[in-house]
Motif scaffolding. Structure first.
Motif, PDB file in Angstrom:
ATOM      1  N   LEU A  60      -3.820 -31.930  37.084  1.00 52.71           N
ATOM      2  CA  LEU A  60      -5.567 -31.593  37.696  1.00 52.71           C
ATOM      3  C   LEU A  60      -4.863 -30.011  38.585  1.00 52.71           C
ATOM      4  CD1 LEU A  60      -7.528 -31.410  38.717  1.00 52.71           C
ATOM      5  CD2 LEU A  60      -7.217 -32.482  41.515  1.00 52.71           C
ATOM      6  N   THR A  61      -5.488 -29.175  38.093  1.00 57.82           N
ATOM      7  CA  THR A  61      -4.826 -27.507  37.944  1.00 57.82           C
ATOM      8  C   THR A  61      -6.453 -27.365  38.429  1.00 57.82           C
ATOM      9  OG1 THR A  61      -5.786 -26.606  36.340  1.00 57.82           O
ATOM     10  CG2 THR A  61      -3.287 -26.763  36.644  1.00 57.82           C
ATOM     11  N   GLN A  62      -6.547 -25.780  40.083  1.00 60.60           N
ATOM     12  CA  GLN A  62      -7.411 -25.876  40.338  1.00 60.60           C
ATOM     13  C   GLN A  62      -7.588 -24.574  40.392  1.00 60.60           C
ATOM     14  OE1 GLN A  62      -7.887 -25.402  44.707  1.00 60.60           O
ATOM     15  NE2 GLN A  62      -9.664 -27.395  44.292  1.00 60.60           N
ATOM     16  N   ASP A  63      -8.352 -23.348  39.486  1.00 58.75           N
ATOM     17  CA  ASP A  63      -8.632 -22.450  39.905  1.00 58.75           C
ATOM     18  C   ASP A  63      -9.870 -21.238  40.324  1.00 58.75           C
ATOM     19  OD1 ASP A  63      -5.594 -22.335  38.795  1.00 58.75           O
ATOM     20  OD2 ASP A  63      -7.119 -22.885  36.146  1.00 58.75           O
ATOM     21  N   LEU A  64      -9.495 -20.580  40.419  1.00 57.33           N
ATOM     22  CA  LEU A  64     -10.596 -19.062  41.135  1.00 57.33           C
ATOM     23  C   LEU A  64     -11.044 -18.672  40.075  1.00 57.33           C
ATOM     24  CD1 LEU A  64     -12.712 -17.759  42.947  1.00 57.33           C
ATOM     25  CD2 LEU A  64     -10.256 -15.649  43.518  1.00 57.33           C
ATOM     26  N   ILE A  65     -12.695 -18.745  39.922  1.00 55.38           N
ATOM     27  CA  ILE A  65     -13.272 -17.583  38.777  1.00 55.38           C
ATOM     28  C   ILE A  65     -14.582 -16.939  39.066  1.00 55.38           C
ATOM     29  CG2 ILE A  65     -15.187 -18.303  37.147  1.00 55.38           C
ATOM     30  CD1 ILE A  65     -12.500 -19.650  36.182  1.00 55.38           C
ATOM     31  N   ARG A  66     -13.853 -15.337  38.700  1.00 55.61           N
ATOM     32  CA  ARG A  66     -14.642 -14.364  39.037  1.00 55.61           C
ATOM     33  C   ARG A  66     -14.875 -13.503  38.495  1.00 55.61           C
ATOM     34  NH1 ARG A  66      -9.391 -11.390  42.441  1.00 55.61           N
ATOM     35  NH2 ARG A  66      -8.455 -10.635  40.596  1.00 55.61           N
ATOM     36  N   SER A  67     -15.917 -12.965  38.303  1.00 59.11           N
ATOM     37  CA  SER A  67     -16.633 -12.201  37.413  1.00 59.11           C
ATOM     38  C   SER A  67     -15.891 -10.718  37.425  1.00 59.11           C
ATOM     39  CB  SER A  67     -18.373 -12.255  37.609  1.00 59.11           C
ATOM     40  OG  SER A  67     -18.824 -13.548  37.503  1.00 59.11           O
ATOM     41  N   VAL A  68     -15.877 -10.029  36.723  1.00 61.96           N
ATOM     42  CA  VAL A  68     -15.359  -8.657  36.561  1.00 61.96           C
ATOM     43  C   VAL A  68     -15.664  -7.639  35.562  1.00 61.96           C
ATOM     44  CG1 VAL A  68     -13.725  -8.829  37.170  1.00 61.96           C
ATOM     45  CG2 VAL A  68     -13.237  -9.754  35.208  1.00 61.96           C
ATOM     46  N   THR A  69     -16.092  -7.148  35.141  1.00 63.62           N
ATOM     47  CA  THR A  69     -16.303  -5.594  34.482  1.00 63.62           C
ATOM     48  C   THR A  69     -15.469  -4.882  33.390  1.00 63.62           C
ATOM     49  OG1 THR A  69     -18.110  -5.273  36.306  1.00 63.62           O
ATOM     50  CG2 THR A  69     -18.376  -3.730  33.710  1.00 63.62           C
ATOM     51  N   ASN A 122     -14.997  -3.361  29.738  1.00 68.04           N
ATOM     52  CA  ASN A 122     -15.554  -2.566  28.754  1.00 68.04           C
ATOM     53  C   ASN A 122     -17.043  -2.100  29.105  1.00 68.04           C
ATOM     54  OD1 ASN A 122     -12.473  -1.980  27.502  1.00 68.04           O
ATOM     55  ND2 ASN A 122     -13.008  -3.549  26.684  1.00 68.04           N
ATOM     56  N   GLY A 123     -17.512  -2.177  29.976  1.00 68.03           N
ATOM     57  CA  GLY A 123     -18.948  -2.420  30.190  1.00 68.03           C
ATOM     58  C   GLY A 123     -19.422  -3.744  30.669  1.00 68.03           C
ATOM     59  N   LYS A 124     -18.780  -5.015  30.292  1.00 66.75           N
ATOM     60  CA  LYS A 124     -19.496  -6.057  30.139  1.00 66.75           C
ATOM     61  C   LYS A 124     -18.967  -6.841  31.382  1.00 66.75           C
ATOM     62  CE  LYS A 124     -19.999  -5.913  25.267  1.00 66.75           C
ATOM     63  NZ  LYS A 124     -19.544  -6.914  24.248  1.00 66.75           N
ATOM     64  N   LEU A 125     -19.983  -7.803  31.720  1.00 72.37           N
ATOM     65  CA  LEU A 125     -19.696  -8.865  32.962  1.00 72.37           C
ATOM     66  C   LEU A 125     -18.501  -9.588  31.891  1.00 72.37           C
ATOM     67  CD1 LEU A 125     -19.785  -9.647  35.855  1.00 72.37           C
ATOM     68  CD2 LEU A 125     -21.779 -10.641  35.421  1.00 72.37           C
ATOM     69  N   VAL A 126     -17.701 -10.242  32.516  1.00 72.49           N
ATOM     70  CA  VAL A 126     -16.573 -11.073  32.102  1.00 72.49           C
ATOM     71  C   VAL A 126     -16.554 -11.953  33.065  1.00 72.49           C
ATOM     72  CG1 VAL A 126     -16.064 -10.535  29.988  1.00 72.49           C
ATOM     73  CG2 VAL A 126     -14.951  -9.922  31.674  1.00 72.49           C
ATOM     74  N   GLU A 127     -15.883 -13.151  32.717  1.00 73.39           N
ATOM     75  CA  GLU A 127     -14.774 -14.240  33.467  1.00 73.39           C
ATOM     76  C   GLU A 127     -13.927 -14.207  33.884  1.00 73.39           C
ATOM     77  OE1 GLU A 127     -16.842 -18.227  33.395  1.00 73.39           O
ATOM     78  OE2 GLU A 127     -18.129 -17.204  34.814  1.00 73.39           O
ATOM     79  N   GLU A 128     -13.280 -13.971  34.799  1.00 68.43           N
ATOM     80  CA  GLU A 128     -12.198 -14.200  35.056  1.00 68.43           C
ATOM     81  C   GLU A 128     -10.690 -14.936  35.570  1.00 68.43           C
ATOM     82  OE1 GLU A 128      -9.108 -10.470  36.070  1.00 68.43           O
ATOM     83  OE2 GLU A 128      -9.103 -10.968  37.874  1.00 68.43           O
ATOM     84  N   ARG A 129      -9.835 -15.941  35.387  1.00 67.12           N
ATOM     85  CA  ARG A 129      -9.383 -16.621  35.623  1.00 67.12           C
ATOM     86  C   ARG A 129      -7.977 -16.845  36.219  1.00 67.12           C
ATOM     87  NH1 ARG A 129      -8.879 -22.239  32.797  1.00 67.12           N
ATOM     88  NH2 ARG A 129      -7.928 -23.733  33.968  1.00 67.12           N
ATOM     89  N   VAL A 130      -8.447 -16.981  37.639  1.00 73.45           N
ATOM     90  CA  VAL A 130      -6.877 -16.363  38.660  1.00 73.45           C
ATOM     91  C   VAL A 130      -6.324 -18.150  38.951  1.00 73.45           C
ATOM     92  CG1 VAL A 130      -6.319 -15.676  41.237  1.00 73.45           C
ATOM     93  CG2 VAL A 130      -8.231 -14.946  39.642  1.00 73.45           C
ATOM     94  N   ALA A 131      -5.267 -17.993  38.757  1.00 67.92           N
ATOM     95  CA  ALA A 131      -4.122 -19.241  38.753  1.00 67.92           C
ATOM     96  C   ALA A 131      -4.219 -19.596  39.904  1.00 67.92           C
ATOM     97  CB  ALA A 131      -3.068 -19.562  38.135  1.00 67.92           C
TER      98      ALA A 131
END
Length: 168
Positions: A32-41, A43-52
């Protein structure tokens, strides 16, 4: 706020019909892993970033609870049940690895202080209110556990199952 911590063995695993129940080494490797999901921009697009494995999270943070299941035996396994509690200090957000041909996703929640049997969403509950039985829908953010019923896992096969929670 410190990172969410799980008391004791955080991952409730039910291995139905497997040799593990008989004291043999488990034919499944489960993590089981628990990672932070945050929204970042980017190239002008909103994408999700996964922080382990974040060391700290703030209220409102979205966490991905991901279970990796791998059959390390030479035989296909059937009837596998994997149950994961929603971490204390967080609520289920309604995002889960969707059911498919290989598994079904079920949930549990509290109803009148008692745990409900696992069932497919949406869940409902009948409680005694002012002397009358009242049935109500249980909101996903009230779910306390997620369970996957896996029909079969081939030798060497690896599955990734996940759901998201929001920190209170």
């Amino acid at each position: 706020m410190q990172g969410l911590k799980r008391a004791g063995l955080c991952l409730g695993l039910l291995l139905a019909g497997l040799a593990a129940a008989q004291g043999s080494p488990s034919p499944l490797n489960v993590t089981l892993t628990q990672d932070l999901i945050r929204s970042v921009t980017q190239n002008g697009k909103l994408v999700e970033e996964r922080v382990a494995a974040p060391s700290a999270v703030l209220p409102g943070a979205v966490l991905l609870e991901e279970v990796t299941v791998q059959n390390v035996s030479a035989k296909a396994l059937s009837g596998v049940k994997i149950s994961v509690p929603v971490p204390k200090g967080a609520r289920y957000s309604g995002a889960v690895t969707p059911s498919g041909d290989q598994w079904e996703t079920q949930f549990s929640a509290l109803c009148g202080g008692k745990a409900l049997e696992f069932a497919k969403a949406p869940l409902s509950c009948t409680e005694l209110v002012n002397g009358k039985n009242v049935t109500r829908d249980i909101k996903p953010n009230e779910y306390t556990q997620v369970r996957w019923l896996i029909s079969s896992v081939a030798p060497g096969e690896k599955l990734k199952l996940s759901f998201r929670v929001v920190v209170n």
